[in-house]
Design a protein around this motif. Structure first.
Motif, short mmCIF file in Angstrom:
data_model
loop_
_atom_site.label_atom_id
_atom_site.label_comp_id
_atom_site.label_asym_id
_atom_site.label_seq_id
_atom_site.Cartn_x
_atom_site.Cartn_y
_atom_site.Cartn_z
N ILE B 2 9.00 72.22 43.43
CA ILE B 2 10.55 71.89 43.44
C ILE B 2 10.31 70.18 44.06
CG2 ILE B 2 12.83 72.12 44.04
CD1 ILE B 2 12.26 74.93 44.74
N GLU B 3 10.96 69.31 43.02
CA GLU B 3 11.17 68.25 43.51
C GLU B 3 12.35 67.71 43.26
OE1 GLU B 3 8.86 65.71 44.71
OE2 GLU B 3 7.35 67.17 44.61
N ILE B 4 12.91 67.15 44.42
CA ILE B 4 14.35 66.73 44.32
C ILE B 4 14.29 65.13 44.69
CG2 ILE B 4 16.63 66.99 45.24
CD1 ILE B 4 15.72 69.88 46.22
N LYS B 5 15.02 64.74 43.87
CA LYS B 5 14.86 62.82 43.99
C LYS B 5 16.30 62.40 44.00
CE LYS B 5 10.22 62.10 42.70
NZ LYS B 5 9.40 61.57 41.56
N VAL B 24 20.02 62.91 48.66
CA VAL B 24 19.02 63.78 49.26
C VAL B 24 17.66 63.88 48.32
CG1 VAL B 24 18.41 66.24 49.92
CG2 VAL B 24 20.61 65.20 50.38
N SER B 25 16.35 63.55 48.91
CA SER B 25 15.33 64.00 48.22
C SER B 25 14.54 64.90 49.06
CB SER B 25 14.51 62.57 48.44
OG SER B 25 15.22 61.70 47.38
N LEU B 26 13.75 65.93 48.45
CA LEU B 26 13.20 66.91 49.05
C LEU B 26 12.06 67.22 48.18
CD1 LEU B 26 13.57 68.63 51.68
CD2 LEU B 26 14.98 70.22 50.33
N SER B 27 10.83 67.66 48.81
CA SER B 27 9.76 68.20 48.02
C SER B 27 9.39 69.52 48.68
CB SER B 27 8.76 67.29 47.96
OG SER B 27 7.55 67.77 47.45
N ILE B 28 9.40 70.81 47.96
CA ILE B 28 9.41 71.99 48.45
C ILE B 28 8.09 72.67 47.52
CG2 ILE B 28 10.04 74.24 48.60
CD1 ILE B 28 13.07 72.82 48.41
N GLY B 29 7.18 73.05 48.21
CA GLY B 29 5.74 73.50 47.68
C GLY B 29 6.13 74.88 47.38
N LYS B 30 5.10 75.37 46.46
CA LYS B 30 5.33 76.89 45.62
C LYS B 30 4.91 77.89 46.94
CE LYS B 30 3.11 79.74 42.31
NZ LYS B 30 4.23 80.64 41.88
N ASP B 158 11.71 89.54 39.30
CA ASP B 158 10.50 88.80 39.86
C ASP B 158 10.63 87.29 39.95
OD1 ASP B 158 9.35 91.32 40.19
OD2 ASP B 158 8.93 91.39 37.82
N PRO B 159 11.51 86.81 40.70
CA PRO B 159 11.85 85.42 40.46
C PRO B 159 10.71 84.74 41.16
CG PRO B 159 13.29 86.38 42.15
CD PRO B 159 12.63 87.35 41.72
N GLU B 160 10.59 83.34 40.81
CA GLU B 160 9.57 82.42 41.57
C GLU B 160 10.28 82.04 42.72
OE1 GLU B 160 8.41 79.27 38.65
OE2 GLU B 160 8.09 81.06 37.18
N ILE B 161 11.67 81.74 42.73
CA ILE B 161 12.39 80.90 43.77
C ILE B 161 13.74 81.85 44.11
CG2 ILE B 161 13.78 79.02 44.48
CD1 ILE B 161 12.25 77.56 41.97
N VAL B 162 13.90 82.25 45.36
CA VAL B 162 15.08 82.62 45.85
C VAL B 162 16.08 81.98 46.72
CG1 VAL B 162 16.10 84.75 47.15
CG2 VAL B 162 14.27 85.30 45.54
N LEU B 163 17.16 81.66 46.23
CA LEU B 163 18.04 80.77 47.03
C LEU B 163 19.07 81.54 47.66
CD1 LEU B 163 18.35 78.03 44.03
CD2 LEU B 163 16.91 77.92 46.08
N ALA B 164 19.08 81.76 49.08
CA ALA B 164 19.94 82.56 49.85
C ALA B 164 20.76 81.73 50.65
CB ALA B 164 18.91 83.45 50.60
N ASP B 165 22.18 82.01 50.46
CA ASP B 165 23.10 81.29 50.92
C ASP B 165 23.60 82.32 52.33
OD1 ASP B 165 24.95 79.68 51.98
OD2 ASP B 165 26.00 79.47 50.29
N LYS B 190 4.14 88.16 46.92
CA LYS B 190 4.05 87.55 45.61
C LYS B 190 4.43 86.36 45.47
CE LYS B 190 5.94 92.15 44.21
NZ LYS B 190 7.08 92.85 43.35
N GLY B 191 4.33 85.54 46.67
CA GLY B 191 4.30 84.16 46.41
C GLY B 191 5.68 83.53 46.21
N VAL B 192 7.06 84.26 46.68
CA VAL B 192 8.09 83.85 46.14
C VAL B 192 8.62 82.82 47.07
CG1 VAL B 192 10.62 84.59 45.91
CG2 VAL B 192 8.85 86.09 45.20
N THR B 193 9.02 81.64 46.49
CA THR B 193 9.55 80.69 47.26
C THR B 193 10.99 80.96 47.85
OG1 THR B 193 8.40 79.22 46.17
CG2 THR B 193 9.94 78.07 47.37
N PHE B 194 11.43 80.89 49.15
CA PHE B 194 12.57 81.05 49.81
C PHE B 194 13.07 79.74 50.12
CE2 PHE B 194 10.97 85.39 49.42
CZ PHE B 194 11.89 86.16 49.33
N ILE B 195 14.45 79.68 49.92
CA ILE B 195 15.08 78.48 50.38
C ILE B 195 16.29 79.03 51.10
CG2 ILE B 195 16.51 76.36 50.16
CD1 ILE B 195 14.58 75.66 47.62
#
Lengths: 400, 221
Positions: B2-5, B24-30, B158-165, B190-195
């Motif tokens: 995830i590349e946020i620029k 905001v810029s942020l880089s999040i790895g798998k 089976d998401p690659e990314i879970v965004l939890a608020d 499962k290698g799920v990315t969590f933010i």
């Protein structure tokens, strides 16, 4: 087990049951009103066409003081009697624009023990010149009526082969005419002129209520107009040539009915249009409320991957289901009411009434259903589009 | 991954313009398990929704797995969310007319899915301790149970990314620990990315990386 948009829509409709019923009912009122009005219009139109075709006459010549009675008889089926000298017929035959003439005599059946059924119009026709009943006889019976035989209109409570007594004379029902919706024909009994004359003369001895109608009297002369002339033209020629008569033009009677109906239709149509606009606005407002109420849910669905079209489709599906349901209920209720109160409608409108042909009926149902369907769809269109255009995050936030 | 620029998101409140997220810029790895912390109104939730493609930034880009979220069509973005991302919201996010099982299955209504979705949903509900509540409607569940149903739903596709608020906001400590363990399990197996957005410092401390939002501006903790 799968979950689908249809299932979600169904649950949503059940969730606010009374609101769903209110929407369906408002559509039902619009659909039912429209269906009922158009069905009555069609019925009247059809029965007038069929009745005048059965009458077969372009013009009916009657005594001048009986014009209103004759019109009322043709239109509403009022049983009225009036007489004029039979010599009028020869004068009418000689009049410009006249192709064929035939006399008729009207006698009203009475109470007491003279007649089996009271308040029927007994019509004596001349088999030699008649063009009203004779074509039916040729087609259906393939013979002339015997002197003791009669034909009965569709509403007369006797069937073929049964006997009826009028003024002391007994008759056999040789046939029953199909329904025309015109009481002038449906509520009448037809007999050859000779039989009618015999019944009149014998009523003095055979009946407690004798008929006082002179031998040389007739009630009306039915006229077929030469195709080269307009019926209204021929009617003027007749009235100018013969004193003491009035010519009732069948077309004019129909046209006056149409004018009456038009006024009636216009007012009911105005009410229907107002109802329709109100229903549209009401359903539109309700669906706006629904969309506002469910903003967060809609945002959630979008976050989970529902496309704009899916959200739009979900709202429209709910509107379509309620509209279709309302349409079916409204049309069914309209149909049941029309059928249950057909006699009341006929009596209060004072006009002929007959159910439309099945194909025409099906078309009326289809058009009413389509309009009902469109009502819900059109009303929900804007709220559905607005909800689908919203950004998911915006919808979730506003729904907080 | 995830590349946020340079993303910025502003809101207008009357005549005032409020920057919820500011450059905001942020880089999040798998396969990262990270948290975004900050006070209420610091822009955490807005940042999360920008990452999830729920709202369009005024400027900047969000690229996930090579896909620039705002260069694709809305339908493609919806399909992207449906297939690759899932959310746990901070509010009770269940559809009241659907049972717990149906709520978990809900994302599958918006795409084509192979296999026995119902069995998978049932299994997920079992994992959050609600195996015996699958036919209950949200009104028949407590706030904490509803939250757990929403968490189970976050894994149905089976998401690659879970965004939890604030995913454990309504939960007791024990359940909070169970849920966090579940996140760890999906993350490691499962290698799920969590933010995860949270103002709970203890919870944030359990993630491998924390970033802090202050008045819409980001800084690494």
């Amino acid at each position: 087990m799968h979950i689908s948009i249809f299932g979600i829509a169904k649950r949503n409709l059940k969730r606010k049951f009374f609101r769903s019923v209110a929407i369906a009912l408002s559509v039902a009122v619009v659909a039912g009103t429209l269906f009922s009005i158009t069905t009555v219009m069609e019925s009247v139109e059809l029965s007038i066409m069929r009745g005048t075709a059965r009458l077969g006459a372009d013009v009916m010549v009657v005594p001048s003081d009986a014009e209103l009675k004759a019109r009322a008889a043709l239109l509403a089926g009022d049983v009225a009697t009036f007489y004029m000298p039979s010599g009028v017929m020869d004068s009418v035959r000689r009049s410009k624009g006249v192709a064929a003439v035939s006399p008729q005599i009207f006698i009203e059946s009475a109470t007491f023990d003279c007649c089996d059924i009271a308040d029927l119009r007994l019509i004596g026709f001349d088999p030699a010149t008649d063009f009203t009943i004779t074509p039916w006889l040729k087609e259906r019976l393939n013979r002339e009526l015997a002197s003791n035989e009669i034909l009965v209109g569709h509403e007369v409570a006797r069937e073929t082969g049964q006997r009826m007594k009028f003024y002391g004379n007994s008759f056999t029902v040789a046939g029953k005419l199909e329904s025309t919706g015109m009481r002038f024909i449906d509520n009448s009994v037809f007999m050859p002129m000779q039989s009618a004359r015999r019944m009149i003369s014998e009523s003095a001895t055979k009946s407690k209520k004798p008929l006082a109608i002179a031998e040389d009297r007739i009630s009306a002369v039915l006229v077929q107009v030469d195709p080269a002339y307009q019926p209204a033209q021929a009617a003027i020629y007749i009235e100018n040539a013969i004193k003491g008569v009035k010519s009732v033009v069948s077309e004019e009677v129909i046209s006056s009915v149409r004018k009456q109906l038009f006024v009636l239709l216009k007012s009911i149509l105005m009410v229907s249009v107002v109802l329709w606009i109100m229903a549209l606005l009401m359903i539109g407002v309700i669906f706006s409320m629904i969309v506002n109420e469910r903003q967060r849910e809609i945002g959630l669905l979008r976050a989970m991957g529902a496309r704009r079209n899916t959200v739009f489709g979900l709202i429209m599906l709910e509107a379509a289901a309620l509209s279709a349901l309302g349409g079916v209920v409204g049309i069914a209720a309209g149909g049941v009411l029309l059928f249950s109160f057909k006699n009341l409608i006929r009596a209060s409108l004072h006009i002929p009434y007959l159910w439309p042909e099945p194909s025409r009926f099906a078309l009326l149902i289809a058009v009413s259903l389509a309009l009902a369907f469109l009502t819900g769809i059109a009303a929900a269109l804007y709220p559905a589009a607005r909800s689908s255009r919203m950004e998911p995050f915006e919808a979730i936030r506003k729904g907080d | 991954m995830i590349e946020i620029k340079g993303i910025t998101k502003t809101y207008r409140a009357g005549s005032e313009i409020f920057k919820a997220v500011d450059n905001v810029s942020l880089s999040i790895g798998k396969g990262e398990l990270m948290s975004i912390v900050g006070h209420s109104g610091s822009g955490k939730t807005t940042l999360l929704s920008l990452i999830g493609g729920l709202t369009r930034p005024d400027s900047g880009t969000v690229v996930i797995g090579g896909t620039d979220l705002w260069s694709i069509s809305d339908d493609e973005l919806s399909a992207f969310r449906n297939r690759r991302i899932n959310f746990v919201f901070q509010f009770a996010s269940l559809i009241p007319t659907l049972t717990a099982l149906e709520n978990v299955m809900l994302p599958t209504a918006f795409g084509k899915w192979d296999g026995n979705v119902a069995a998978k949903a049932e299994e997920l509900l079992g994992m959050v301790g609600l195996g015996d509540k699958i036919n209950n409607y949200p009104s028949q569940l407590s706030g904490g149970q509803q939250r757990r149903v929403a968490i189970a739903r976050a894994f149905i596709n089976d998401p690659e990314i879970v965004l939890a608020d604030e995913p454990t906001g309504d939960l007791d400590e024990e359940t909070e620990a169970d849920i966090f363990q579940l996140f760890h399990r999906f993350n490691s197996e499962k290698g799920v990315t969590f933010i995860i957005v949270t103002h709970n410092k203890e919870l944030a401390a359990k993630t491998r990386r924390q970033v802090r939002m202050v008045h819409g501006v980001m800084g690494e903790s």
